[in-house]
Design a protein around this motif. Structure first.
Motif, PDB file in Angstrom:
ATOM      1  N   LEU A 298       0.822  -1.206   0.000  1.00  0.00           N
ATOM      2  CA  LEU A 298       0.000   0.000   0.000  1.00  0.00           C
ATOM      3  C   LEU A 298       0.861   1.264   0.000  1.00  0.00           C
ATOM      4  O   LEU A 298       0.467   2.300  -0.543  1.00  0.00           O
ATOM      5  CB  LEU A 298      -0.922  -0.017   1.218  1.00  0.00           C
ATOM      6  N   LEU A 299       2.066   1.149   0.582  1.00  0.00           N
ATOM      7  CA  LEU A 299       2.956   2.311   0.700  1.00  0.00           C
ATOM      8  C   LEU A 299       4.127   2.296  -0.278  1.00  0.00           C
ATOM      9  O   LEU A 299       4.987   3.181  -0.217  1.00  0.00           O
ATOM     10  CB  LEU A 299       3.517   2.382   2.134  1.00  0.00           C
ATOM     11  N   HIS A 300       4.163   1.329  -1.192  1.00  0.00           N
ATOM     12  CA  HIS A 300       5.391   1.141  -1.979  1.00  0.00           C
ATOM     13  C   HIS A 300       5.712   2.314  -2.908  1.00  0.00           C
ATOM     14  O   HIS A 300       6.846   2.469  -3.336  1.00  0.00           O
ATOM     15  CB  HIS A 300       5.324  -0.171  -2.777  1.00  0.00           C
ATOM     16  N   GLU A 301       4.719   3.172  -3.192  1.00  0.00           N
ATOM     17  CA  GLU A 301       4.969   4.299  -4.090  1.00  0.00           C
ATOM     18  C   GLU A 301       4.982   5.656  -3.371  1.00  0.00           C
ATOM     19  O   GLU A 301       4.964   6.698  -4.032  1.00  0.00           O
ATOM     20  CB  GLU A 301       3.889   4.339  -5.184  1.00  0.00           C
ATOM     21  N   VAL A 302       5.044   5.672  -2.037  1.00  0.00           N
ATOM     22  CA  VAL A 302       4.958   6.964  -1.342  1.00  0.00           C
ATOM     23  C   VAL A 302       6.131   7.887  -1.685  1.00  0.00           C
ATOM     24  O   VAL A 302       6.011   9.115  -1.571  1.00  0.00           O
ATOM     25  CB  VAL A 302       4.864   6.798   0.190  1.00  0.00           C
ATOM     26  N   GLY A 303       7.249   7.312  -2.124  1.00  0.00           N
ATOM     27  CA  GLY A 303       8.368   8.160  -2.540  1.00  0.00           C
ATOM     28  C   GLY A 303       8.012   9.050  -3.718  1.00  0.00           C
ATOM     29  O   GLY A 303       8.599  10.130  -3.909  1.00  0.00           O
ATOM     30  N   MET A 304       7.029   8.605  -4.517  1.00  0.00           N
ATOM     31  CA  MET A 304       6.583   9.410  -5.661  1.00  0.00           C
ATOM     32  C   MET A 304       5.919  10.716  -5.222  1.00  0.00           C
ATOM     33  O   MET A 304       5.851  11.670  -6.000  1.00  0.00           O
ATOM     34  CB  MET A 304       5.579   8.611  -6.508  1.00  0.00           C
ATOM     35  N   LEU A 305       5.444  10.760  -3.973  1.00  0.00           N
ATOM     36  CA  LEU A 305       4.795  11.968  -3.475  1.00  0.00           C
ATOM     37  C   LEU A 305       5.781  13.138  -3.372  1.00  0.00           C
ATOM     38  O   LEU A 305       5.363  14.290  -3.307  1.00  0.00           O
ATOM     39  CB  LEU A 305       4.167  11.697  -2.104  1.00  0.00           C
ATOM     40  N   GLN A 306       7.063  12.814  -3.368  1.00  0.00           N
ATOM     41  CA  GLN A 306       8.080  13.856  -3.279  1.00  0.00           C
ATOM     42  C   GLN A 306       8.633  14.260  -4.647  1.00  0.00           C
ATOM     43  O   GLN A 306       9.549  15.074  -4.732  1.00  0.00           O
ATOM     44  CB  GLN A 306       9.229  13.383  -2.373  1.00  0.00           C
ATOM     45  N   ILE A 307       8.076  13.696  -5.697  1.00  0.00           N
ATOM     46  CA  ILE A 307       8.541  13.991  -7.059  1.00  0.00           C
ATOM     47  C   ILE A 307       7.563  14.963  -7.720  1.00  0.00           C
ATOM     48  O   ILE A 307       6.346  14.782  -7.615  1.00  0.00           O
ATOM     49  CB  ILE A 307       8.660  12.690  -7.872  1.00  0.00           C
TER      50      ILE A 307
ATOM     51  N   ASN B 133       4.927  16.772  -9.968  1.00  0.00           N
ATOM     52  CA  ASN B 133       3.898  16.216 -10.844  1.00  0.00           C
ATOM     53  C   ASN B 133       4.260  16.360 -12.318  1.00  0.00           C
ATOM     54  O   ASN B 133       3.898  15.513 -13.147  1.00  0.00           O
ATOM     55  CB  ASN B 133       2.550  16.888 -10.586  1.00  0.00           C
ATOM     56  N   LYS B 134       4.950  17.439 -12.668  1.00  0.00           N
ATOM     57  CA  LYS B 134       5.285  17.668 -14.070  1.00  0.00           C
ATOM     58  C   LYS B 134       6.199  16.566 -14.619  1.00  0.00           C
ATOM     59  O   LYS B 134       6.228  16.323 -15.825  1.00  0.00           O
ATOM     60  CB  LYS B 134       5.937  19.029 -14.260  1.00  0.00           C
ATOM     61  N   ILE B 135       6.912  15.899 -13.723  1.00  0.00           N
ATOM     62  CA  ILE B 135       7.740  14.758 -14.145  1.00  0.00           C
ATOM     63  C   ILE B 135       6.936  13.466 -14.067  1.00  0.00           C
ATOM     64  O   ILE B 135       6.903  12.674 -15.004  1.00  0.00           O
ATOM     65  CB  ILE B 135       9.008  14.642 -13.271  1.00  0.00           C
ATOM     66  N   TYR B 136       6.260  13.275 -12.952  1.00  0.00           N
ATOM     67  CA  TYR B 136       5.513  12.036 -12.728  1.00  0.00           C
ATOM     68  C   TYR B 136       4.405  11.838 -13.768  1.00  0.00           C
ATOM     69  O   TYR B 136       4.182  10.723 -14.255  1.00  0.00           O
ATOM     70  CB  TYR B 136       4.919  12.046 -11.321  1.00  0.00           C
ATOM     71  N   ASP B 137       3.718  12.923 -14.144  1.00  0.00           N
ATOM     72  CA  ASP B 137       2.588  12.832 -15.071  1.00  0.00           C
ATOM     73  C   ASP B 137       2.945  13.227 -16.505  1.00  0.00           C
ATOM     74  O   ASP B 137       2.056  13.448 -17.330  1.00  0.00           O
ATOM     75  CB  ASP B 137       1.439  13.727 -14.585  1.00  0.00           C
ATOM     76  N   LYS B 138       4.223  13.337 -16.791  1.00  0.00           N
ATOM     77  CA  LYS B 138       4.649  13.773 -18.123  1.00  0.00           C
ATOM     78  C   LYS B 138       4.154  12.812 -19.194  1.00  0.00           C
ATOM     79  O   LYS B 138       4.279  11.591 -19.058  1.00  0.00           O
ATOM     80  CB  LYS B 138       6.173  13.879 -18.179  1.00  0.00           C
ATOM     81  N   LYS B 139       3.591  13.346 -20.277  1.00  0.00           N
ATOM     82  CA  LYS B 139       3.033  12.518 -21.347  1.00  0.00           C
ATOM     83  C   LYS B 139       4.096  12.051 -22.332  1.00  0.00           C
ATOM     84  O   LYS B 139       3.973  10.991 -22.933  1.00  0.00           O
ATOM     85  CB  LYS B 139       1.939  13.283 -22.090  1.00  0.00           C
TER      86      LYS B 139
ATOM     87  N   ASP C  98      17.826  12.886 -17.028  1.00  0.00           N
ATOM     88  CA  ASP C  98      17.758  13.457 -15.679  1.00  0.00           C
ATOM     89  C   ASP C  98      16.411  13.172 -15.024  1.00  0.00           C
ATOM     90  O   ASP C  98      16.346  12.896 -13.817  1.00  0.00           O
ATOM     91  CB  ASP C  98      18.003  14.972 -15.734  1.00  0.00           C
ATOM     92  N   GLU C  99      15.336  13.251 -15.805  1.00  0.00           N
ATOM     93  CA  GLU C  99      14.009  12.969 -15.258  1.00  0.00           C
ATOM     94  C   GLU C  99      13.863  11.501 -14.867  1.00  0.00           C
ATOM     95  O   GLU C  99      13.222  11.170 -13.860  1.00  0.00           O
ATOM     96  CB  GLU C  99      12.938  13.355 -16.286  1.00  0.00           C
ATOM     97  N   GLN C 100      14.467  10.607 -15.622  1.00  0.00           N
ATOM     98  CA  GLN C 100      14.458   9.191 -15.276  1.00  0.00           C
ATOM     99  C   GLN C 100      15.169   8.950 -13.950  1.00  0.00           C
ATOM    100  O   GLN C 100      14.746   8.123 -13.136  1.00  0.00           O
ATOM    101  CB  GLN C 100      15.109   8.376 -16.392  1.00  0.00           C
ATOM    102  N   LYS C 101      16.263   9.680 -13.722  1.00  0.00           N
ATOM    103  CA  LYS C 101      16.987   9.556 -12.459  1.00  0.00           C
ATOM    104  C   LYS C 101      16.108  10.003 -11.288  1.00  0.00           C
ATOM    105  O   LYS C 101      16.123   9.394 -10.217  1.00  0.00           O
ATOM    106  CB  LYS C 101      18.263  10.391 -12.496  1.00  0.00           C
ATOM    107  N   VAL C 102      15.345  11.067 -11.515  1.00  0.00           N
ATOM    108  CA  VAL C 102      14.444  11.551 -10.467  1.00  0.00           C
ATOM    109  C   VAL C 102      13.383  10.502 -10.143  1.00  0.00           C
ATOM    110  O   VAL C 102      13.104  10.209  -8.974  1.00  0.00           O
ATOM    111  CB  VAL C 102      13.778  12.876 -10.895  1.00  0.00           C
TER     112      VAL C 102
END
Length: 402
Positions: free
Chosen positions: A195-204, A206-212, A218-222
């Motif tokens: 349930l918590l395995h993606e909580v690290g994404m909360l610190q990334i 949105n413009k990177i996480y939701d990029k189309k 560099d974004e892949q590293k993030v």
């Protein structure tokens, strides 16, 4: 599905519904209409069947044989690959899917609150999570054949992918852990980790996480930093070591090509291996801003090809056991041109699941939709799996004709 004996013979007995008695057998198959087997010689009439037939307004059934009372049926009647497909089964399936959808939505909203509170206030309610996972374990054990039909369970429109992904990963991980006979306390820890395995994404951002479009180097590293970010953030809550390792290692791979540490098979924790499989499978079948999801069969066979290099063999075998090679909810075509949906796995051979037939070879909806066991050959052999685009067309056709 081939012509039935009923269609080829003129001698057919009419059976009035009011003459049926619970426990009654027939010496030959009983039909609701031509082509739809309601009862086989091995199956007795039930009280629920009589009640449902009356509720649905049926007055007459058809058979070439006669009732043989309440004795053990003879084995001399014609055999059929079509399993009993009664109104009882259809009603139970609808009820089961409704329970699964309600369960998913309740867990979805719970997970959404957990993530929001963690992001905004750095608060984690472990007691509430433990109780939620206990409910999920019970639901999975009782209704796994409905809960795992992800293609039939759609998250709210416009909702965050991360929430539905976390919920489905948790359901899959718990199913795998239960299949591997994990004790309950370990299953609860596995559920919390999932349930918590993606909580690290909360610190990334949105413009990177939701990029189309495609991510830059560099974004892949993030993005790849999310496992370590989640591990560090949750370490402050003194969580059990297995939970933390599952979060940290769910992108590690057998051959050392994963991240963040490049661990190989022997050094990856069991939780890391299980969440890796559950997370990868759901990620592949899910729609994202930058691509459409794959069909479940293609995703699973692709993961099987990568098993030695990427995924743990024992965990993959458990996934096959709970989904089959044609995962629950997959839309398939039989050799005779009929279209169906996979509704049950086959513990004896995961290659041949049970399928509910929806359309005939001319794409006409069957009024009564029998469930059949697929096989290696003959008319019950699966020859193709529909992709997501084809599935949407089938659903639209069913809605239009229905």
């Amino acid at each position: 599905m081939g012509s039935t004996k009923l269609e080829n013979e003129q001698k057919v007995n009419n059976i009035e519904i009011k003459s049926l008695k619970p426990g009654m057998y027939f010496e030959s198959p009983v039909y609701l209409d031509k082509g739809y087997v309601l009862l086989t010689p091995e199956t007795p009439v039930s009280e629920m069947l009589i009640k449902n037939l009356n509720t649905w307004g049926f007055t007459t059934l058809f058979s070439e044989g006669s009732p043989i009372g309440r004795e053990t049926p003879t084995q001399s009647g014609p055999s059929s690959n079509i399993q009993t497909a009664t109104l009882d089964q259809n009603i139970k399936e609808k009820e089961g899917l409704n329970r699964a959808r309600n369960f998913f939505m309740q867990m979805f909203h719970f997970t959404e609150k957990i993530h929001t509170r963690f992001k905004e206030d750095s608060i984690l309610n472990l007691n509430a999570m433990t109780e939620e996972i206990k409910k999920a374990i019970t639901m999975i054990r009782e209704d796994d054949k409905y809960v795992l039909r992800f293609q039939e369970i759609v998250p709210p429109e416009g909702s965050e992918y991360m929430i539905s992904h976390s919920v489905k990963t948790t359901i899959l991980a718990l199913s795998i852990g239960d299949r591997l006979k994990m004790p309950n306390h370990k299953l609860i820890e596995l559920g919390i980790a999932s349930l918590l395995h993606e909580v690290g994404m909360l610190q990334i951002p949105n413009k990177i996480y939701d990029k189309k479009g495609a991510l830059s180097a560099d974004e892949q590293k993030v993005i790849k930093a999310h496992t370590l970010l989640g591990f560090r953030a949750l370490r402050e809550f003194s969580l059990p070591r297995d939970i933390l390792l599952g979060i940290l290692e769910h992108h590690e791979r057998n051959d050392g090509s994963g991240y963040p540490q490049g661990l190989s098979t022997a050094r990856i924790s069991q939780f890391g291996k299980i969440i890796a499989v559950a997370c990868s499978y759901d990620a592949q079948i899910s729609n994202r801003p930058f691509r459409s999801g794959r069909d479940a069969h293609t995703s699973l066979t692709g993961m099987l090809r990568e098993m030695r290099s990427h995924y743990d063999e024992e965990v993959m075998k458990a996934l096959l056991g709970i989904l089959s090679i044609y995962p629950l909810g997959s839309y398939i075509t039989l050799v005779n041109g009929y279209t169906g949906i996979v509704t049950e796995t086959n513990d004896k051979d995961f290659r041949y699941p049970t399928v509910k037939i929806l359309l005939d070879k001319n794409r006409n909806i069957l009024k009564d939709q029998p469930s059949i066991k697929t096989s290696e050959g003959g008319e019950m052999k699966i020859v193709s799996v529909l992709n997501n685009s084809e599935i949407q067309k089938i659903k639209a056709l069913i809605q239009t004709q229905g």
